[in-house]
Design a protein around this motif. Structure first.
Motif, PDB file in Angstrom:
ATOM      1  N   VAL A  46      18.648  -1.474  -0.398  1.00  0.00           N
ATOM      2  CA  VAL A  46      17.951  -2.746  -0.538  1.00  0.00           C
ATOM      3  C   VAL A  46      16.580  -2.590   0.105  1.00  0.00           C
ATOM      4  O   VAL A  46      16.470  -2.384   1.316  1.00  0.00           O
ATOM      5  N   ASP A  47      15.549  -2.654  -0.720  1.00  0.00           N
ATOM      6  CA  ASP A  47      14.172  -2.495  -0.260  1.00  0.00           C
ATOM      7  C   ASP A  47      13.565  -3.880  -0.071  1.00  0.00           C
ATOM      8  O   ASP A  47      13.313  -4.598  -1.033  1.00  0.00           O
ATOM      9  N   ASN A  48      13.323  -4.211   1.208  1.00  0.00           N
ATOM     10  CA  ASN A  48      12.757  -5.517   1.536  1.00  0.00           C
ATOM     11  C   ASN A  48      11.226  -5.493   1.393  1.00  0.00           C
ATOM     12  O   ASN A  48      10.485  -5.593   2.361  1.00  0.00           O
ATOM     13  N   ALA A  49      10.771  -5.353   0.135  1.00  0.00           N
ATOM     14  CA  ALA A  49       9.348  -5.464  -0.202  1.00  0.00           C
ATOM     15  C   ALA A  49       8.484  -4.483   0.578  1.00  0.00           C
ATOM     16  O   ALA A  49       7.446  -4.857   1.138  1.00  0.00           O
ATOM     17  N   SER A  50       8.889  -3.220   0.606  1.00  0.00           N
ATOM     18  CA  SER A  50       8.088  -2.213   1.303  1.00  0.00           C
ATOM     19  C   SER A  50       6.733  -2.036   0.622  1.00  0.00           C
ATOM     20  O   SER A  50       6.610  -2.113  -0.608  1.00  0.00           O
ATOM     21  N   THR A  51       5.713  -1.765   1.446  1.00  0.00           N
ATOM     22  CA  THR A  51       4.365  -1.547   0.930  1.00  0.00           C
ATOM     23  C   THR A  51       3.896  -0.106   1.137  1.00  0.00           C
ATOM     24  O   THR A  51       2.765   0.232   0.788  1.00  0.00           O
ATOM     25  N   ASP A  52       4.757   0.737   1.719  1.00  0.00           N
ATOM     26  CA  ASP A  52       4.405   2.137   1.924  1.00  0.00           C
ATOM     27  C   ASP A  52       4.914   2.965   0.742  1.00  0.00           C
ATOM     28  O   ASP A  52       5.053   2.442  -0.366  1.00  0.00           O
ATOM     29  N   HIS A  53       5.226   4.240   0.935  1.00  0.00           N
ATOM     30  CA  HIS A  53       5.660   5.105  -0.169  1.00  0.00           C
ATOM     31  C   HIS A  53       7.181   5.154  -0.319  1.00  0.00           C
ATOM     32  O   HIS A  53       7.743   6.143  -0.789  1.00  0.00           O
ATOM     33  N   THR A  54       7.854   4.058   0.071  1.00  0.00           N
ATOM     34  CA  THR A  54       9.309   3.976  -0.094  1.00  0.00           C
ATOM     35  C   THR A  54       9.723   4.187  -1.545  1.00  0.00           C
ATOM     36  O   THR A  54      10.711   4.873  -1.834  1.00  0.00           O
ATOM     37  N   GLY A  55       8.984   3.597  -2.483  1.00  0.00           N
ATOM     38  CA  GLY A  55       9.321   3.746  -3.894  1.00  0.00           C
ATOM     39  C   GLY A  55       9.331   5.193  -4.342  1.00  0.00           C
ATOM     40  O   GLY A  55      10.205   5.615  -5.119  1.00  0.00           O
ATOM     41  N   GLU A  56       8.374   5.979  -3.854  1.00  0.00           N
ATOM     42  CA  GLU A  56       8.314   7.396  -4.212  1.00  0.00           C
ATOM     43  C   GLU A  56       9.501   8.152  -3.629  1.00  0.00           C
ATOM     44  O   GLU A  56      10.088   9.028  -4.292  1.00  0.00           O
ATOM     45  N   VAL A  57       9.870   7.818  -2.377  1.00  0.00           N
ATOM     46  CA  VAL A  57      11.025   8.471  -1.750  1.00  0.00           C
ATOM     47  C   VAL A  57      12.288   8.200  -2.564  1.00  0.00           C
ATOM     48  O   VAL A  57      13.083   9.113  -2.842  1.00  0.00           O
ATOM     49  N   LEU A  58      12.464   6.968  -2.981  1.00  0.00           N
ATOM     50  CA  LEU A  58      13.672   6.608  -3.728  1.00  0.00           C
ATOM     51  C   LEU A  58      13.675   7.232  -5.121  1.00  0.00           C
ATOM     52  O   LEU A  58      14.717   7.696  -5.600  1.00  0.00           O
ATOM     53  N   ALA A  59      12.525   7.262  -5.757  1.00  0.00           N
ATOM     54  CA  ALA A  59      12.454   7.822  -7.111  1.00  0.00           C
ATOM     55  C   ALA A  59      12.796   9.307  -7.134  1.00  0.00           C
ATOM     56  O   ALA A  59      13.287   9.830  -8.147  1.00  0.00           O
ATOM     57  N   ALA A  60      12.573   9.987  -6.018  1.00  0.00           N
ATOM     58  CA  ALA A  60      12.833  11.429  -5.959  1.00  0.00           C
ATOM     59  C   ALA A  60      14.301  11.768  -5.724  1.00  0.00           C
ATOM     60  O   ALA A  60      14.688  12.935  -5.844  1.00  0.00           O
ATOM     61  N   ARG A  61      15.139  10.781  -5.390  1.00  0.00           N
ATOM     62  CA  ARG A  61      16.524  11.083  -4.998  1.00  0.00           C
ATOM     63  C   ARG A  61      17.450  11.098  -6.199  1.00  0.00           C
ATOM     64  O   ARG A  61      18.366  10.289  -6.327  1.00  0.00           O
TER      65      ARG A  61
END
Length: 301
Positions: free
Chosen positions: A39-54
């Motif tokens: 559950v991503d609480n509206a992160s503004t850093d590179h969390t999306g990139e970390v998740l996309a790589a998994r």
């Protein structure tokens, strides 16, 4: 025991590098999880990139507004329940499980468990309360003895230690617990949502056991000190009061939040100042409206 499925629920916000290390730990588990719900609480850093790589994990990502840890765990547990998984394992983004942590927990035939935390140097830092006192009105803080105050190190612990409260950093529950007591209460936002959930579980007759050999490594220093005059102070006071108002075992304990409010206001010229006094007054007013479990947290129908 029959083979049980398990979903891991992780809540994250703007800590992509910690999240990456935590997901590495999940990927290294000897017992592969059936689902990893982040559950991503509206992160503004590179969390999306970390998740996309998994692509190595059975990942399910839920992106929402920042509803705090409580709102994140509520959403994640509900998603795990709706998907039908037998157990749910809750974790923050700043812990890394040892490779056999999940397998060790799954081997224990109990409804509620916690992994035992240590710091990066191997020192025991498990703050789960062995005694959480909602009976004594003179106990200012309900959390009395903790695992790391009773035991010098992991080796001195029994294999299983009964505890009275938990952190959502390694807490595991079976589906039947959620069916009976409901979901984490999103109204807490941060602080005490995990403690309140543990009280509900214990009131429903469930033991909560700390599993010595289930190792969870905390990546950050364990600092429970917060500025009570800042925005977090409001939630610390309010949610502590809510736990007492909902679950205090006698009238005097349920009246304790009022006494704490009075004392903080009277002492505010000496400590905390007007900001802390305002926080505690606002907290008391808000807590009165949360004396009952919110509808969203009630058991599924």
């Amino acid at each position: 025991m029959r083979h049980e499925t398990v979903a891991i629920v992780v809540v994250t916000h703007d800590r992509a590098d910690l999240l990456a290390g935590m997901l590495d730990g999940i990927a290294a588990q000897t017992r592969r999880p059936d689902a990893v719900i982040v559950v991503d609480n509206a992160s503004t850093d590179h969390t999306g990139e970390v998740l996309a790589a998994r692509t190595d994990l059975p990942l399910h990502v839920i992106t929402q507004d920042n509803l705090g840890g409580a709102g994140g765990f509520h959403r994640g547990v509900r998603a795990a329940y709706d998907a039908g998984w037998d157990r749910v394992w809750l974790m923050d983004d700043d812990v890394v499980p040892a490779p056999d942590c999940l397998a060790t927990l799954m081997a224990v035939d109990e409804d509620c468990l916690i992994a035992v935390r240590e710091d990066r140097d191997g020192a025991l830092v498990e703050k789960a309360a062995i005694e959480f006192d909602l009976r004594n009105p003179l106990a200012i803080r309900p959390k009395r003895s903790t695992v790391d105050s009773v035991y010098a190190d992991r080796a001195s612990m029994p294999e299983l230690v009964e505890v009275h409260n938990v952190a959502f950093e390694g807490f595991m529950a079976r589906r039947g617990v959620v069916e009976e007591i409901g979901f984490p209460d999103p109204a807490f936002f941060i602080f005490y949502d995990d403690a309140e959930y543990a009280v509900r579980a214990r009131r429903a007759g469930r033991r909560i056991l700390a599993v010595r050999d289930a190792v969870l490594v905390r990546q950050l220093d364990f600092n429970q000190q917060h500025d009570l005059s800042g925005w977090k102070g409001f939630y610390m006071y309010r949610n502590l009061f809510v736990v007492h108002l909902r679950h205090g075992e006698n009238l005097l304990v349920r009246l304790k939040p009022w006494l704490i409010t009075l004392v903080v206001v009277l002492l505010s010229p000496l400590r905390g100042g007007r900001a802390e006094a305002r926080n505690v007054i606002r907290a008391m007013a808000s807590a009165r409206g949360m004396r009952r479990l919110t509808d969203a947290a009630r058991p599924p129908r």
